[in-house]
Design a protein around this motif. Structure first.
Motif, PDB file in Angstrom:
ATOM      1  N   SER A 132       0.829  -1.205   0.000  1.00  0.00           N
ATOM      2  CA  SER A 132       0.000   0.000   0.000  1.00  0.00           C
ATOM      3  C   SER A 132       0.863   1.254   0.000  1.00  0.00           C
ATOM      4  CB  SER A 132      -0.933   0.038   1.210  1.00  0.00           C
ATOM      5  OG  SER A 132      -1.739   1.207   1.174  1.00  0.00           O
ATOM      6  N   ILE A 133       0.637   2.084  -0.986  1.00  0.00           N
ATOM      7  CA  ILE A 133       1.225   3.423  -1.021  1.00  0.00           C
ATOM      8  C   ILE A 133       0.257   4.408  -0.384  1.00  0.00           C
ATOM      9  CG2 ILE A 133       1.912   5.339  -2.519  1.00  0.00           C
ATOM     10  CD1 ILE A 133       3.982   3.167  -2.479  1.00  0.00           C
ATOM     11  N   LEU A 134      -1.012   4.246  -0.697  1.00  0.00           N
ATOM     12  CA  LEU A 134      -2.022   5.220  -0.287  1.00  0.00           C
ATOM     13  C   LEU A 134      -2.247   5.252   1.219  1.00  0.00           C
ATOM     14  CD1 LEU A 134      -4.570   4.644  -3.187  1.00  0.00           C
ATOM     15  CD2 LEU A 134      -2.792   6.394  -2.993  1.00  0.00           C
ATOM     16  N   GLU A 135      -2.003   4.130   1.874  1.00  0.00           N
ATOM     17  CA  GLU A 135      -2.147   4.105   3.326  1.00  0.00           C
ATOM     18  C   GLU A 135      -1.164   5.070   3.993  1.00  0.00           C
ATOM     19  OE1 GLU A 135      -1.948   0.841   6.979  1.00  0.00           O
ATOM     20  OE2 GLU A 135      -1.844   0.183   4.896  1.00  0.00           O
ATOM     21  N   LYS A 136      -0.049   5.327   3.300  1.00  0.00           N
ATOM     22  CA  LYS A 136       0.986   6.202   3.856  1.00  0.00           C
ATOM     23  C   LYS A 136       0.723   7.678   3.584  1.00  0.00           C
ATOM     24  CE  LYS A 136       4.336   2.520   2.975  1.00  0.00           C
ATOM     25  NZ  LYS A 136       5.505   2.097   2.161  1.00  0.00           N
ATOM     26  N   VAL A 137      -0.293   7.967   2.766  1.00  0.00           N
ATOM     27  CA  VAL A 137      -0.518   9.367   2.393  1.00  0.00           C
ATOM     28  C   VAL A 137      -1.915   9.862   2.778  1.00  0.00           C
ATOM     29  CG1 VAL A 137       1.136   9.224   0.504  1.00  0.00           C
ATOM     30  CG2 VAL A 137      -1.283   8.804   0.037  1.00  0.00           C
ATOM     31  N   THR A 138      -2.559   9.183   3.708  1.00  0.00           N
ATOM     32  CA  THR A 138      -3.838   9.705   4.190  1.00  0.00           C
ATOM     33  C   THR A 138      -3.570  11.002   4.945  1.00  0.00           C
ATOM     34  OG1 THR A 138      -3.647   8.296   6.155  1.00  0.00           O
ATOM     35  CG2 THR A 138      -4.984   7.468   4.318  1.00  0.00           C
ATOM     36  N   PRO A 139      -4.488  11.965   4.913  1.00  0.00           N
ATOM     37  CA  PRO A 139      -4.240  13.290   5.498  1.00  0.00           C
ATOM     38  C   PRO A 139      -4.015  13.232   7.004  1.00  0.00           C
ATOM     39  CG  PRO A 139      -6.564  13.009   5.022  1.00  0.00           C
ATOM     40  CD  PRO A 139      -5.865  11.837   4.397  1.00  0.00           C
ATOM     41  N   GLN A 140      -3.259  14.197   7.481  1.00  0.00           N
ATOM     42  CA  GLN A 140      -2.934  14.264   8.903  1.00  0.00           C
ATOM     43  C   GLN A 140      -3.310  15.632   9.465  1.00  0.00           C
ATOM     44  OE1 GLN A 140      -1.608  11.457  10.486  1.00  0.00           O
ATOM     45  NE2 GLN A 140      -1.986  10.533   8.472  1.00  0.00           N
ATOM     46  N   ALA A 141      -3.669  15.650  10.736  1.00  0.00           N
ATOM     47  CA  ALA A 141      -3.976  16.917  11.408  1.00  0.00           C
ATOM     48  C   ALA A 141      -2.669  17.615  11.772  1.00  0.00           C
ATOM     49  CB  ALA A 141      -4.807  16.661  12.656  1.00  0.00           C
ATOM     50  N   THR A 142      -2.623  18.927  11.578  1.00  0.00           N
ATOM     51  CA  THR A 142      -1.401  19.680  11.878  1.00  0.00           C
ATOM     52  C   THR A 142      -1.575  20.650  13.035  1.00  0.00           C
ATOM     53  OG1 THR A 142      -1.946  21.495  10.365  1.00  0.00           O
ATOM     54  CG2 THR A 142      -0.767  19.603   9.441  1.00  0.00           C
ATOM     55  N   GLY A 143      -2.800  21.108  13.235  1.00  0.00           N
ATOM     56  CA  GLY A 143      -3.032  22.099  14.283  1.00  0.00           C
ATOM     57  C   GLY A 143      -2.576  23.487  13.892  1.00  0.00           C
ATOM     58  N   LYS A 144      -2.100  23.645  12.654  1.00  0.00           N
ATOM     59  CA  LYS A 144      -1.605  24.942  12.192  1.00  0.00           C
ATOM     60  C   LYS A 144      -2.693  25.671  11.399  1.00  0.00           C
ATOM     61  CE  LYS A 144       3.163  23.273  11.734  1.00  0.00           C
ATOM     62  NZ  LYS A 144       4.286  23.061  10.775  1.00  0.00           N
ATOM     63  N   LYS A 145      -2.943  26.914  11.747  1.00  0.00           N
ATOM     64  CA  LYS A 145      -3.951  27.702  11.044  1.00  0.00           C
ATOM     65  C   LYS A 145      -3.548  27.954   9.596  1.00  0.00           C
ATOM     66  CE  LYS A 145      -5.834  30.142  15.058  1.00  0.00           C
ATOM     67  NZ  LYS A 145      -6.103  31.478  15.653  1.00  0.00           N
ATOM     68  N   SER A 146      -2.250  28.070   9.358  1.00  0.00           N
ATOM     69  CA  SER A 146      -1.762  28.384   8.008  1.00  0.00           C
ATOM     70  C   SER A 146      -2.129  27.306   6.998  1.00  0.00           C
ATOM     71  CB  SER A 146      -0.241  28.568   8.026  1.00  0.00           C
ATOM     72  OG  SER A 146       0.397  27.391   8.504  1.00  0.00           O
ATOM     73  N   SER A 147      -2.274  26.065   7.463  1.00  0.00           N
ATOM     74  CA  SER A 147      -2.611  24.958   6.560  1.00  0.00           C
ATOM     75  C   SER A 147      -4.055  24.512   6.737  1.00  0.00           C
ATOM     76  CB  SER A 147      -1.681  23.767   6.821  1.00  0.00           C
ATOM     77  OG  SER A 147      -1.859  23.274   8.140  1.00  0.00           O
ATOM     78  N   GLY A 148      -4.816  25.296   7.503  1.00  0.00           N
ATOM     79  CA  GLY A 148      -6.194  24.905   7.765  1.00  0.00           C
ATOM     80  C   GLY A 148      -6.279  23.700   8.675  1.00  0.00           C
ATOM     81  N   GLY A 149      -5.182  23.430   9.386  1.00  0.00           N
ATOM     82  CA  GLY A 149      -5.150  22.298  10.308  1.00  0.00           C
ATOM     83  C   GLY A 149      -5.018  20.956   9.629  1.00  0.00           C
ATOM     84  N   LEU A 150      -4.663  20.973   8.334  1.00  0.00           N
ATOM     85  CA  LEU A 150      -4.668  19.728   7.563  1.00  0.00           C
ATOM     86  C   LEU A 150      -3.431  19.598   6.687  1.00  0.00           C
ATOM     87  CD1 LEU A 150      -6.573  17.293   6.895  1.00  0.00           C
ATOM     88  CD2 LEU A 150      -7.408  18.650   4.968  1.00  0.00           C
ATOM     89  N   SER A 151      -2.773  18.460   6.801  1.00  0.00           N
ATOM     90  CA  SER A 151      -1.688  18.115   5.891  1.00  0.00           C
ATOM     91  C   SER A 151      -2.290  17.208   4.827  1.00  0.00           C
ATOM     92  CB  SER A 151      -0.563  17.383   6.634  1.00  0.00           C
ATOM     93  OG  SER A 151       0.469  17.008   5.744  1.00  0.00           O
ATOM     94  N   LEU A 152      -2.403  17.719   3.605  1.00  0.00           N
ATOM     95  CA  LEU A 152      -3.070  17.009   2.517  1.00  0.00           C
ATOM     96  C   LEU A 152      -2.293  15.766   2.088  1.00  0.00           C
ATOM     97  CD1 LEU A 152      -3.873  20.164   0.359  1.00  0.00           C
ATOM     98  CD2 LEU A 152      -5.506  18.909   1.785  1.00  0.00           C
ATOM     99  N   SER A 153      -2.956  14.893   1.354  1.00  0.00           N
ATOM    100  CA  SER A 153      -2.300  13.676   0.866  1.00  0.00           C
ATOM    101  C   SER A 153      -1.104  14.000  -0.018  1.00  0.00           C
ATOM    102  CB  SER A 153      -3.299  12.809   0.093  1.00  0.00           C
ATOM    103  OG  SER A 153      -4.198  12.180   0.981  1.00  0.00           O
ATOM    104  N   SER A 154      -1.209  15.077  -0.793  1.00  0.00           N
ATOM    105  CA  SER A 154      -0.085  15.471  -1.649  1.00  0.00           C
ATOM    106  C   SER A 154       1.134  15.826  -0.804  1.00  0.00           C
ATOM    107  CB  SER A 154      -0.479  16.663  -2.525  1.00  0.00           C
ATOM    108  OG  SER A 154      -0.970  17.733  -1.729  1.00  0.00           O
ATOM    109  N   GLU A 155       0.910  16.522   0.302  1.00  0.00           N
ATOM    110  CA  GLU A 155       2.013  16.880   1.187  1.00  0.00           C
ATOM    111  C   GLU A 155       2.584  15.640   1.866  1.00  0.00           C
ATOM    112  OE1 GLU A 155       3.178  20.162   4.585  1.00  0.00           O
ATOM    113  OE2 GLU A 155       1.056  19.682   4.299  1.00  0.00           O
ATOM    114  N   CYS A 156       1.710  14.737   2.282  1.00  0.00           N
ATOM    115  CA  CYS A 156       2.167  13.493   2.908  1.00  0.00           C
ATOM    116  C   CYS A 156       3.011  12.677   1.928  1.00  0.00           C
ATOM    117  CB  CYS A 156       0.976  12.674   3.386  1.00  0.00           C
ATOM    118  SG  CYS A 156       0.033  13.445   4.725  1.00  0.00           S
ATOM    119  N   MET A 157       2.611  12.676   0.656  1.00  0.00           N
ATOM    120  CA  MET A 157       3.380  11.969  -0.361  1.00  0.00           C
ATOM    121  C   MET A 157       4.768  12.582  -0.517  1.00  0.00           C
ATOM    122  SD  MET A 157       4.045   9.795  -2.712  1.00  0.00           S
ATOM    123  CE  MET A 157       2.620   8.891  -3.326  1.00  0.00           C
ATOM    124  N   LEU A 158       4.836  13.900  -0.552  1.00  0.00           N
ATOM    125  CA  LEU A 158       6.127  14.566  -0.720  1.00  0.00           C
ATOM    126  C   LEU A 158       7.021  14.376   0.507  1.00  0.00           C
ATOM    127  CD1 LEU A 158       5.000  17.858  -2.482  1.00  0.00           C
ATOM    128  CD2 LEU A 158       6.156  15.893  -3.506  1.00  0.00           C
TER     129      LEU A 158
END
Length: 372
Positions: free
Chosen positions: A197-223
């Motif tokens: 599984s590649i996709l299991e490693k890129v599910t979105p994560q909470a960041t708690g940062k207002k600048s990112s809307g509190g969300l680390s997107l799958s694209s960011e997780c992939m990078l």
């Protein structure tokens, strides 16, 4: 031919439209038709100016003309035998079924039973979708749709009449995860790795940062995962982004198939490469402002391990379609006010959907029947 009905469905609701957006390199159904024609007919000179594509744009192309032009049989029935009533049962399953038929035709001499079984499994999902569309058209009972979604997507309390934003987001995310799990089942068979599984490693994560809307997107997780792998390969425990950018630019400059003749060793461009452009692209990907195109993946990511000419049909490109689809879903939901915590929580169940699909596939292999 490519009207709104082609997006209808419950299990594959709007699959063609979402896949088009996620593919990044395809602008419309007609563009898809052109590119599909180039591949099947092995003719890169085919353009959208041909009469049949103008007819498709005008909505005047029928399935018989489509099949005749491509010299393929997209469906298991004679187009001339389709009744007006049956035409009302079309939906997203139609395009998927056509793609499956073409894939199975290429497997005629393939000895691996698992691939045949997989395509039969996916085709059975299309038949399932056809049947529920037909049943809904005949009964017009919402409870039929609700029961179907509850059984097949494991949504406890589906609401298709007047869903809240959160209810709609749950349906969308779980449906997309089911598609992704179907895709990764194919990857597991192809790699011979039951837990791949590649996709299991890129599910979105909470960041708690207002600048990112509190969300680390799958694209960011992939990078982030890509950078971690690069650091490991280069024995750099804390590799910096700027060093990664430099390595990418150097690889591109050395490859004669990307930007013309390769740069000579020792040139100033290689010693201190300009990383502004690649940095901006990475930033746009991380923030979901731009999705990965297949060319992006080849030129800016795979280039670290392979020559550009080696990656035209590379297997590592395939997961990026679903990384894009995950990211697209997350961005759209965030823009519609869905809380980051809700998005993260729903995507955290992806592994459960992988196991669900594998369980259904195992049962199908034994019985040749789908069971929820």
């Amino acid at each position: 031919m490519f009207g709104n009905a082609i997006n209808h469905g419950l299990l594959f609701n709007h699959l063609p439209e979402l896949i088009l957006h996620a593919s990044k390199g395809i602008d419309s159904y007609e563009d898809l038709f052109v590119k599909l024609s180039r591949v099947i007919k092995e003719d890169q000179n085919i353009t959208c100016d041909h009469q049949i594509f103008r007819k498709a744009r005008a909505g005047a192309l029928n399935y018989e003309e489509f099949e005749s032009y491509l010299n393929v049989r997209a469906f298991d029935i004679d187009i001339n035998e389709i009744t007006p009533a049956e035409l009302q049962n079309q939906g997203a399953w139609c395009l998927l079924k056509g793609a499956i038929t073409e894939s199975m035709a290429q497997l005629e001499k393939e000895e691996d039973y698992s691939f045949h079984s997989y395509w039969d499994f996916l085709s059975a999902h299309c038949d399932l979708e056809h049947d529920i569309i037909k049943k809904l058209r005949e009964t017009k009972e919402t409870r039929v749709a609700h029961r179907f979604i509850r059984q097949w997507l494991l949504i406890d309390k589906p609401n298709l009449i007047s869903p809240t934003t959160e209810e709609s987001s749950v349906y969308l995310i779980r449906m997309v995860m089911y598609w992704a799990a179907l895709f990764e089942l194919y990857e597991e068979i192809d790699y011979g790795a039951p837990d791949f599984s590649i996709l299991e490693k890129v599910t979105p994560q909470a960041t708690g940062k207002k600048s990112s809307g509190g969300l680390s997107l799958s694209s960011e997780c992939m990078l982030e995962a890509f950078k971690a792998r690069w650091s490991k390969d280069n024995a750099k425990r804390k590799g910096k982004w700027v060093d990664l950018y430099r390595d990418i630019v150097r690889k591109r400059l050395k490859d004669p198939d990307i930007d013309g003749p390769s740069v000579k060793a020792g040139s100033a461009e290689l010693v201190d490469p300009d990383t502004c452009a690649i940095k901006k692209r990475f930033e746009r990907w991380r923030k979901g402002k731009q999705l990965f195109s297949m060319e992006d993946v080849r030129k800016d990511l795979l280039i670290l391990r392979y020559r550009y000419a080696e990656t035209e049909k590379h297997h590592c490109i395939r997961p990026f379609l679903f990384v894009n689809l995950f990211t697209l879903t997350q961005v759209e939901l965030k823009n519609h006010g869905v809380a980051a915590d809700t998005i993260v929580e729903e995507f955290s169940h992806y592994q459960s959907y992988k196991q669900l699909v594998k369980k259904r596939f195992a049962y199908f292999q034994q019985t040749h029947q789908l069971k929820y």
